[in-house]
Design a protein around this motif. Structure first.
Motif, short mmCIF file in Angstrom:
data_model
loop_
_atom_site.label_atom_id
_atom_site.label_comp_id
_atom_site.label_asym_id
_atom_site.label_seq_id
_atom_site.Cartn_x
_atom_site.Cartn_y
_atom_site.Cartn_z
N UNK A 120 5.96 4.32 4.10
CA UNK A 120 6.15 5.33 5.16
C UNK A 120 7.51 5.76 5.69
N UNK A 121 8.51 4.87 5.28
CA UNK A 121 9.87 5.26 5.50
C UNK A 121 10.45 5.94 4.71
N UNK A 122 10.26 5.78 3.35
CA UNK A 122 11.18 6.46 2.09
C UNK A 122 10.49 7.18 1.13
N UNK A 123 9.07 6.88 1.19
CA UNK A 123 8.10 7.70 0.37
C UNK A 123 8.11 7.06 -1.03
N UNK A 124 8.76 5.98 -1.18
CA UNK A 124 8.66 5.51 -2.47
C UNK A 124 7.32 4.75 -2.84
N UNK A 125 6.77 5.14 -4.10
CA UNK A 125 5.68 4.33 -4.21
C UNK A 125 5.47 3.52 -5.09
N UNK A 126 4.18 2.73 -4.98
CA UNK A 126 4.13 1.48 -5.88
C UNK A 126 2.61 1.41 -6.30
N UNK A 127 2.52 0.61 -7.26
CA UNK A 127 1.06 0.28 -7.88
C UNK A 127 0.12 -0.73 -7.31
N UNK A 128 0.99 -1.58 -6.42
CA UNK A 128 0.17 -2.44 -5.86
C UNK A 128 0.72 -2.77 -4.48
N UNK A 129 -0.47 -3.24 -3.57
CA UNK A 129 -0.07 -3.24 -2.13
C UNK A 129 1.01 -4.27 -1.80
N UNK A 130 0.77 -5.37 -2.59
CA UNK A 130 1.79 -6.61 -2.59
C UNK A 130 3.18 -6.12 -2.57
N UNK A 131 3.45 -5.44 -3.70
CA UNK A 131 4.74 -4.67 -4.00
C UNK A 131 5.38 -3.76 -2.94
N UNK A 132 4.54 -3.03 -2.32
CA UNK A 132 4.80 -2.39 -1.04
C UNK A 132 5.14 -3.20 0.23
N UNK A 133 4.62 -4.06 0.44
CA UNK A 133 4.85 -4.98 1.39
C UNK A 133 6.02 -5.65 1.42
N UNK A 134 6.45 -6.13 -0.07
CA UNK A 134 7.57 -6.69 -0.15
C UNK A 134 8.96 -5.67 -0.12
N UNK A 135 8.72 -4.39 -0.45
CA UNK A 135 9.44 -3.34 -0.28
C UNK A 135 9.77 -3.23 1.08
N UNK A 136 8.82 -3.18 1.91
CA UNK A 136 9.11 -2.70 3.46
C UNK A 136 10.11 -3.80 4.19
N UNK A 137 10.35 -4.95 3.57
CA UNK A 137 10.95 -5.83 4.13
C UNK A 137 12.49 -5.30 3.78
N UNK A 138 12.57 -4.33 3.02
CA UNK A 138 14.12 -3.82 2.75
C UNK A 138 14.51 -2.89 4.06
N UNK A 139 13.37 -2.39 4.72
CA UNK A 139 13.69 -1.57 5.79
C UNK A 139 13.78 -2.31 7.13
#
Length: 283
Positions: A120-139
């Protein structure tokens, strides 16, 4: 088999009214069965019953091979494939096989290019929810996994576990050629290349080959003129961390390398020729 009961929202068919009613809750969000311990809601009483075992610790479905227990029969059946080697779900594009349907569905997104989980911050897409949740920690800057020895924090449990080997000295990944041990699998894989003449990492600018991705990245800064390692004392920048470390010794005066005569040097490369000169003086 006839399925006369149709969902008005998605057209999916069911054999009976109860199956349709249960399915419609996936559209309405209704979860009428509530856990008395934590208040979490569920669509079906079976889901509630299975969830409650997480509070009681009950695992009534044991594996006959290893006696590991599971909260429901479905999880037991999936686990049993570890022992049998059965992989009943096959990708129609590449014929790769999987033990679970969900694993196959995730894999197929690689072929389709589908990335349904979007940041929701940078619109980057992921194939798995777990990967998205891990990415969000960057923000968020969240680092929930903390080392009990040095308090260093990590975004992923796997990174913490790899870091802890620094303290324990554990090196579980062993080279089959020379028996050298490594704390991380990636380090072992990079090491294997040293036993071959292969240089699989090619520079896109000059086609020069390198034995590791790290060496390639360092080399590419020659072309890009990137200098990401900056001195905290004078802001001078360098292409590699080793060059920065050598430079910072000019500020700190630290001399970590000592010759046999006791003279100290800031660079190990200076030690050998200086030692020869001392030896000549004593002859």
């Amino acid at each position: 088999m006839e399925k006369p009961w149709k969902c008005e929202d998605c057209g999916k068919g069911f054999k009976g009214a109860y199956g349709l009613k249960r399915h419609q809750r996936s559209h309405t969000g209704e979860k009428p069965f509530t856990c008395s311990v934590c208040g979490k809601g569920f669509i079906t009483p079976h889901e509630l019953e299975r969830h409650q075992r997480s509070h009681t610790g009950e695992r009534p479905f044991p594996c006959s091979q290893c006696e590991k227990g599971f909260t429901d029969i479905g999880n037991l059946r999936r686990h049993e494939r570890v022992h049998t080697g059965e992989r009943p779900f096959t990708c129609s594009d590449c014929e790769k096989e999987f033990t679970q349907l969900s694993s196959l569905q995730r894999h197929q997104r690689v072929h389709a290019g589908e990335r349904p989980f979007t940041c929701s911050v940078c619109d980057k897409g992921f194939t798995r929810l777990a990967h998205l949740q891990r990415h969000q920690q960057v923000h968020t800057g969240e680092r929930p996994f903390t080392c009990s020895v040095c308090d260093k924090a990590f975004t992923q449990l796997s990174n913490l576990q790899a870091h802890q080997r620094v303290h324990t000295g554990e090196k579980p990944f062993i080279c089959t050629v020379c028996d050298k041990g490594f704390a991380q699998l990636s380090s072992l894989l990079s090491h294997y290349v040293t036993h071959t003449k292969s240089r699989p990492f090619k520079c896109s600018d000059c086609r020069r080959g390198f034995k590791s991705s790290q060496l390639l990245m360092s080399h590419q800064r020659v072309h890009s003129e990137e200098r990401p390692f900056i001195c905290s004392h004078c802001t001078k920048s360098f292409r590699t961390s080793s060059n920065l470390m050598q430079h910072e010794r000019d500020h700190t005066g630290k001399s970590p390398f000592t010759s046999p005569t006791g003279k100290r040097f800031t660079r190990s490369s200076l030690t050998e020729p200086q030692c020869h000169s001392h030896q000549r003086e004593t002859l």
